[in-house]
Every structure is written in structure tokens, then in C-alpha cells.
Design an enzyme around this catalytic site. Structure first.
Site, short mmCIF file in Angstrom:
data_model
loop_
_atom_site.label_atom_id
_atom_site.label_comp_id
_atom_site.label_asym_id
_atom_site.label_seq_id
_atom_site.Cartn_x
_atom_site.Cartn_y
_atom_site.Cartn_z
N ASP A 209 114.47 -1.85 12.86
CA ASP A 209 115.28 -1.16 13.86
C ASP A 209 115.92 -2.15 14.83
O ASP A 209 115.23 -3.02 15.38
CB ASP A 209 114.34 -0.22 14.64
CG ASP A 209 115.07 0.74 15.56
OD1 ASP A 209 115.74 1.64 15.06
OD2 ASP A 209 114.95 0.58 16.79
N GLU A 271 118.68 -2.78 10.23
CA GLU A 271 119.64 -1.83 10.79
C GLU A 271 120.55 -2.65 11.71
O GLU A 271 120.53 -2.49 12.92
CB GLU A 271 118.93 -0.73 11.60
CG GLU A 271 119.87 0.38 12.04
CD GLU A 271 119.59 0.88 13.46
OE1 GLU A 271 118.90 0.19 14.23
OE2 GLU A 271 120.09 1.96 13.79
C1 GLC Z 1 117.93 2.87 16.10
C2 GLC Z 1 117.37 4.18 15.60
C3 GLC Z 1 117.62 5.23 16.63
C4 GLC Z 1 116.90 4.84 17.89
C5 GLC Z 1 117.34 3.45 18.37
C6 GLC Z 1 116.42 2.91 19.40
O1 GLC Z 1 119.30 2.91 16.21
O2 GLC Z 1 117.93 4.48 14.34
O3 GLC Z 1 117.20 6.49 16.20
O4 GLC Z 1 117.17 5.76 18.90
O5 GLC Z 1 117.32 2.52 17.30
O6 GLC Z 1 115.18 2.61 18.83
#
Ligand code: GLC
Length: 543
Positions: A209, A271
């Protein structure tokens, strides 16, 4: 726990189809209205039947659930909401028995404010080693009453919160999600242990993440163009001090070494919202991430020119470093593609959500385009990510009443941005009770829209022409024809957008006329009309 022999294949992640399970909303095994690990285990055979290679689970760790679990208070535990570590082991065992790999979410940029590291930091003095787990600073202004810099939170409002003794801590997301200080070697060590904990339990990899936020520029200087970019960045401009800092790469290299020291081809996907893709390619060099999400593709909407350049840019960038491209149209942070393509929503609206007071999507037109987009995506070589429920053609829930809202974005913006709850609604399995089989009691932590009953899995399974059947057929053919490992060449970039992967030609009709198809039809997103592909449809033909 050894891997099931059937999935000991080489580099499965290069071409695999990975299905995102959002544990809160996949299936409820104990009837309390919240999805859980037992529910997942019971329903995994459906994913085997769908034909995916792996699942990725959004967080199920102990958490106060201020950001639906992306606020972790204990990284080596299961939140009682979702079950126990034994339930987790059973889930992995069942997945491996079915030859499905299991990736889990790792949230390293921030912890929950309830994490013991943060609780200890709060109790400790400014400058202490406990505080150095996070970014604590004195404020500006005469009495330190102003935040240390001008950073904003991605969820709205300032990125700083003041604590009792007057210091401030930074949080790029909710104030309950303090950012960790990755300059601190102890933080790094803690996370290496966390990785090993789950790898030892048999997970096949991690979805990481917000990796692009982990390293911060030294001294935490101001965001140089905050007025224009808000909490974010603008492609082509200098990198703001909280995004894309170079020092993050050494962390990924350390993690890669750990993954590589385990048998069974474990993988990590970042991500990473990093643009342009030529810059993101640095993140998937052979000793870093195995892959990253390709948000350029998701953001292209269903626009021919943007799509062409997203695809060209992807192959150029990722091929250059020998990494597979990934493709994705949905996740738990954006409006579902049925609704996105059924309305005129830009990227911002897509992640801010659509509520009852916004223009509503045409989900019928949207579904037609969404099915076409999916077929277009699944024909591409590389790895593809699917988000639970897209195989049912689910639209977003765009009329959720305020009282049900959970996303911190809603609360931090006084409801101006309704947030992401609409794509996180519990899945309909069998048409019937109030949650259509999500829970045997009919309970659900978010209400389903009325349209979900007719879209329930049991209404679509083995029905010719259903969205579920189309996904199944596409995944089966994709596997048999080895499209994931295949090649890519444009055939035409005009209104009849078409590419070739091996013997398969994928054609999408962006024009407003039916198009005569050559070759043998393998699959189409909607029925052909006398051998013609209708506008907004996609077909796979063998040529
Ligand atoms: C990422 C996750 C999202 C979350 C953010 C903070 O983008 O996919 O759902 O709110 O990180 O952790």
C-alpha cells in the site's frame, strides 16, 4: 506450509490473473453482517470456477477500522471482526488446495494511531526513540501553534495533527493513520520481521500500500505547489517532498531479497501511483517490485486515444526493464467500471465517489462498455487484476444515504467528497434475503442497492450471455491460448481499435457503425449482429 505442487510454476505473476478480495464485503461466514475469513474459505471454489490464478486480500489485521482496515494496529494478527490466525491458515490451505495463490496487503506508510508504537510515542518525550518511529515535529508560529509545513491530507484537511505536549505528527491520510519514519532502521527491521511472519505462514506475496509515500524528503520541506496540486502531485513537475523519494528503492531491494530467499516464487506488487510510467519502471527493476499497478490504464477511461497511449506507454516502460505490465480497471478505491463508463466521471470523481446528489450513471450503457473493456484488457499480455464483483457486472452503489457512510474522506470533507463506500458494498451471492446471500442472516455492514438481487451469482451462473459467464469464458480462453504470456501488436488504432496477441485478434468498435469481423469468433462482449460487431462491443477472433 508448503505450496501445493500444482502451483509451483515459474514466475506465475508475469501473466497471472489476480482477484482482489475485499474481506469486509466478500462473504460473511458468521452472520454478523461483516465479511470474514471463514466466509472467504467457504466461497473460494467459486473463484476457482471463475478461473483466476491468485487472490489478493485487502487488510484483515487488527485495526480500529477508521479506514476500513488500512489503519493497522497489529500487523501480525487477524482482527476478531474477520476471525483468527487459525482461520487465516485454513483459508491459505484451502486456496493452495485449489491451486490459488494468496497475496496479502502490506500497509507500511502508516500505522493506526492505536498501534502500540504510536501509543508509546505519545507517552514518550519529544526527541525520544519512541517518537522517532514517526515524524513528530515542533510547529511553526510564535508558540508552535501552526503546522510544521503546508502538507495536506489525501482525505482532505491538513496533514498534521497536534498532540498534547504541543508537537505535531504527520499523516498523509486520516489523522488516525500516522506516517512511519522510514529513516529509522528499527522501523525497517520491524517490517522485515512482519514480512517473514506472513511468508512463513505460506503467503505467496504482498500487495504493498502507498509505497511511493514511504520516504520523505529530508527536513520535510513545504510542498512547492500545494495550491495547484493539493495533497497530490502534477505529472511533469518536480516531485513533492512526500512522494517518490529515491531513498525508498533500497527498502524494496531489501524486501525483494527476503522474498527471493523463500521457495515458491513469491511476488510483490506495489500500489505505486507513479507517473509517467517511464519513471515507474524504476520501481520494477529486477531487484525491486515484481510488478506495480498500472493506474494509467485505469485512468484512461474508455477513451480511444488515451487507451492507445496508455498501452503504448506501458509496454515501452515495462519492457525496458523486463517487467510484465499489469492491467486493472477496478479496485476498492474507485467507482466501479460499470458506473464509471455509464457517466461522465473524471478521475477525481471516480475516487471521490458518486452520491445521491450527484448526476447518476446510466448503468445499462455502462455495463455494455465495461464488459467490452474487460475483454479488451484480458486479451493483453501481462498480469491482470480483477476486483470482486466485477465478474457480476455490479454497478457502484451511488445512492447510499449519509448515515451509512464509513469512508474517512466523507467525514474529513463534511460530505463534499462522498468517498469510496459505493464500490465496497457486500457481494450478492444468492438472490433472496436482505443481503442476497452475503450473510445467512441477511445482515450487511453497508446496504446493497436494489439492482444487486438480479445480479446475484446464482442468477448468472451457467447462464449463456451473463457477465459471469463472459468472465469465465474469457479466463478459460486466456489460459488455454496463453494470452497472458503472449505478444502484442497493434492491428489498427482507428475507431476500430484492434491488436493481435498470437493468433488472437482483439477488436473493439469505437465507431457508431457495425463492423464486419474476419476470422473465427472466439468470444464477444455482446452477441454479434449477422457477423457484425456493434458499437461499444469487443470481440476475440482467431486469425
Ligand atoms: C491505499 C488504499 C486505500 C487507503 C489508502 C491509505 O490507496 O488502497 O484504500 O485508504 O491507501 O492506506
Amino acid at each position: 506450509m508448503p505450496l501445493h505442487p500444482a502451483i509451483e510454476g515459474a514466475q506465475w505473476w508475469r501473466s497471472g490473473v489476480i482477484y482482489q478480495i475485499y474481506p469486509r464485503s466478500f462473504a460473511d461466514g458468521n452472520g454478523d453482517g461483516m465479511g470474514d475469513l471463514k466466509g472467504i474459505t467457504q466461497r473460494l471454489t467459486h473463484l476457482k470456477d471463475l478461473g483466476v490464478d491468485a487472490v489478493w486480500l485487502s487488510p484483515f489485521y487488527r485495526s480500529p477500522q477508521k479506514d476500513a482496515g488500512y489503519d493497522v494496529s497489529d500487523y501480525v494478527s487477524v482482527d476478531p471482526l474477520f476471525g483468527t490466525l487459525d482461520d487465516f491458515d485454513e483459508m491459505v490451505e484451502e486456496a493452495h488446495r485449489l491451486s490459488l495463490r494468496v497475496m496479502i496487503d502490506l500497509v507500511p506508510n502508516h500505522t493506526s494511531s492505536e498501534h502500540e508504537w504510536f501509543q508509546k510515542a505519545l507517552k514518550a518525550a519529544p526527541g525520544s526513540k519512541e517518537r522517532s518511529y514517526y515524524h513528530f515535529k515542533d510547529g511553526r508560529g510564535k508558540n508552535g501553534e501552526l503546522p510544521p509545513n503546508n502538507w495536506l491530507s489525501m482525505f482532505g484537511g491538513p496533514a498534521w495533527t497536534r498532540v498534547e505536549d504541543g508537537q505535531w505528527y504527520v499523516h498523509l491520510f486520516d489523522s488516525s493513520q500516522p506516517d512511519l519514519n522510514w529513516e529509522n532502521p528499527t522501523v525497517r527491521q520491524e517490517f522485515e520481521n512482519i514480512l517473514r511472519f506472513w511468508l512463513d505462514r505460506g503467503v505467496d506475496g504482498f500487495r504493498v500500500d502507498q509505497p511511493h509515500a514511504m520516504a520523505k524528503a529530508e527536513g520535510l520541506p513545504d510542498h512547492p505547489y500545494v495550491e495547484e496540486a493539493g495533497a497530490g502531485f502534477i505529472e511533469g513537475r518536480e516531485n513533492p517532498p512526500m512522494w517518490f523519494q529515491d531513498s525508498v528503492h533500497e527498502i524494496f531491494r531489501d524486501w525483494r531479497k527476503i522474498l527471493d530467499s523463500y521457495p515458491g516464487d513469491r511476488a510483490m506488487c506495489g500500489e505505486a501511483y507513479v507517473l509517467p510510467l517511464s519513471f515507474m519502471a524504476l520501481w520494477v527493476r529486477p531487484d525491486e517490485f515484481h510488478q506495480t499497478f498500472n493506474f494509467r490504464f485505469l485512468d484512461a477511461g474508455w477513451d480511444r486515444e488515451k487507451l492507445v497511449s496508455a498501452i503504448d506507454e506501458s509496454f515501452e516502460a515495462f519492457d525496458g526493464v523486463g517487467a510484465p505490465s499489469t492491467w486493472v480497471l477496478n479496485n476498492h478505491d474507485v467507482l466501479r467500471h460499470v458506473s464509471r463508463f455509464g457517466g461522465d466521471y473524471g478521475r477525481t470523481t471516480a475516487s471521490d465517489g458518486v452520491g445521491p446528489n450527484n448526476p447518476q450513471p446510466d448503468n445499462v450503457a455502462g455495463l455494455q462498455k465495461a464488459r467490452a473493456a474487460t475483454l479488451f484488457m484480458l486479451g493483453l499480455p501481462g498480469a491482470s487484476y480483477l476486483y470482486q464483483g466485477e465478474e457480476l457486472g455490479l454497478p457502484d452503489h451511488t445512492t447510499i444515504a449519509d448515515e451509512h457512510r464509513q469512508d474517512p474522506t466523507f467525514f474529513r470533507t463534511n460530505g463534499q467528497r462522498v468517498g469510496r463506500d459505493g464500490c465496497r458494498v457486500p457481494l450478492p451471492w444468492e438472490m433472496g434475503n436482505a443481503s442476497n446471500g452475503f450473510s445467512q442472516t441477511g445482515k450487511a455492514w453497508l446496504p446493497q442497492p436494489e439492482s444487486y438481487a438480479a445480479l446475484a451469482r446464482d442468477q448468472q451462473v451457467e447462464k449463456p450471455g451473463s457477465t459471469l459467464t463472459m468472465y469465465q469464458q474469457a479466463l478459460k480462453l486466456r489460459g488455454e491460448l496463453k494470452l497472458g504470456e503472449g505478444s502484442f501488436d497493434w492491428v489498427s488504432k482507428n475507431d476500430v481499435l484492434s491488436y493481435q496477441n498470437g493468433n488472437v485478434r482483439v477488436v473493439h468498435n469505437f465507431s457508431n457503425q457495425p463492423v464486419k469481423l474476419d476470422g473465427e469468433l472466439l468470444l464477444s462482449s455482446m452477441p454479434l449482429a449477422a457477423g457484425h460487431l456493434l458499437p461499444n462491443d469487443t470481440a476475440w477472433v482467431a486469425i
